[in-house]
Design an enzyme around this catalytic site. Structure first.
Site, PDB file in Angstrom:
ATOM      1  N   GLU A   1      -9.693  -2.331   5.970  1.00 30.21           N
ATOM      2  CA  GLU A   1     -10.271  -2.189   7.303  1.00 30.21           C
ATOM      3  C   GLU A   1     -11.456  -3.154   7.473  1.00 30.21           C
ATOM      4  O   GLU A   1     -11.982  -3.679   6.476  1.00 30.21           O
ATOM      5  CB  GLU A   1     -10.745  -0.743   7.509  1.00 30.21           C
TER       6      GLU A   1
ATOM      7  N   HIS B   1      -7.035  -5.420  10.606  1.00 27.51           N
ATOM      8  CA  HIS B   1      -6.834  -5.018   9.206  1.00 27.51           C
ATOM      9  C   HIS B   1      -5.536  -5.595   8.658  1.00 27.51           C
ATOM     10  O   HIS B   1      -4.580  -5.820   9.390  1.00 27.51           O
ATOM     11  CB  HIS B   1      -6.949  -3.498   9.026  1.00 27.51           C
TER      12      HIS B   1
ATOM     13  N   ASN C   1      -7.243  -3.988  14.897  1.00 28.61           N
ATOM     14  CA  ASN C   1      -8.629  -4.333  14.546  1.00 28.61           C
ATOM     15  C   ASN C   1      -8.702  -5.434  13.475  1.00 28.61           C
ATOM     16  O   ASN C   1      -9.757  -5.690  12.914  1.00 28.61           O
ATOM     17  CB  ASN C   1      -9.381  -3.094  14.059  1.00 28.61           C
TER      18      ASN C   1
ATOM     19  N   ASP D   1       0.817  -1.216   0.000  1.00 34.03           N
ATOM     20  CA  ASP D   1       0.000   0.000   0.000  1.00 34.03           C
ATOM     21  C   ASP D   1       0.851   1.268   0.000  1.00 34.03           C
ATOM     22  O   ASP D   1       2.072   1.204   0.137  1.00 34.03           O
ATOM     23  CB  ASP D   1      -0.966  -0.005   1.201  1.00 34.03           C
TER      24      ASP D   1
END
Ligand code: PGA
Length: 241
Positions: free
Chosen positions: A142, A137, A135, A67
């Site tokens: 996400e 991801h 979380n 990314d």
């Protein structure tokens, strides 16, 4: 999913580097999927050491990164382009033309996104390095992202921007969007090595290892991949004991 529990961050880095070194010895023209963040820094240091010792070379290696922030200059110290050069590429014999990092600058970002996705379709990543967000991801996918998602532009959540604020002078400087490989791209790698370290990830580890496969915890999809090694340090593993 193969789980390896190690003592600490350094052991995790050494173990991960061992896997990559073995890969490069067996296949000097490997295609590596690489990640940014705190988790892989130690692994990159170990790979640089192995390169300096003459154990491995990157001269025929190709890399694809997960990314990149949108609209950030490549020379900005927080760009992932800069991170990768600073932490790995500037210290080994990789050819710049073999380095692939999503480019999300200037005009027509949608086209650049499509181009990156097409480039990913044209190769098979031998081994993908991954971190995990607390979380669940993976890359910038996400919770709630479809498992079928391919490379896309994601609007960063307020939480992610706040988390990353520490690297910038102010919240206003934190990019609002990023380009990221989708979960489907990540799952197409032949093998995956995930790094998890530190007490702040202890609930994350529990959810990953005990929880259901659900889009609300993106990394859970890795249970459906045939060759995943998760290297977890003792602090991150503590809730599993
Ligand atoms: P970290 O980030 O390696 O800095 O913990 C992981 C991630 O958010 O993917």
């Amino acid at each position: 999913m193969k789980v390896i529990v190690v003592k600490n961050y350094d052991e995790m880095s050494k173990k991960a580097a061992e896997i990559f070194i073995e890969q490069l010895k067996n296949k000097p023209n490997s295609i590596l999927g690489l990640a940014t963040g705190g988790s892989p820094v130690g692994t990159y240091k170990e790979l640089i050491k192995a390169y300096n010792d003459g154990q491995i070379s990157f001269k025929d290696v190709q890399t694809y990164n997960l990314d990149e922030y949108c609209g950030i200059d490549i020379n900005h110290p927080q760009s992932y382009y800069y991170f990768m050069h600073d932490n790995l590429f500037n210290h080994v014999d990789i050819k710049e033309e073999n380095v692939h990092i999503p480019s999300a600058r200037g005009e027509n970002i949608a086209k650049q996104c499509e181009d990156y996705n097409n480039a990913l379709h044209s190769v098979e990543i031998d081994i993908q390095l991954l971190g995990i967000g607390s979380n669940g991801h993976i890359a910038f996918n996400e919770p709630g992202t479809s498992f079928e998602q391919e490379t896309f532009i994601v609007e960063l959540t307020d939480k992610t921007r706040q988390d990353n604020k520490r690297f910038f002078n102010s919240i206003d400087e934190v990019p609002t969007h990023a380009m990221t490989m989708g979960i489907k791209n990540i799952m197409q790698a032949k093998s995956i090595v995930m790094l998890i370290s530190g007490a702040s990830k202890k609930e994350t580890v529990e959810k990953l290892l005990k929880g259901p496969i659900t889009e609300s915890f993106p990394a859970s999809i890795l249970h459906n991949h045939q060759d995943v090694t998760v290297i977890i340090d003792e602090e991150a593993y503590q809730n599993m004991k």
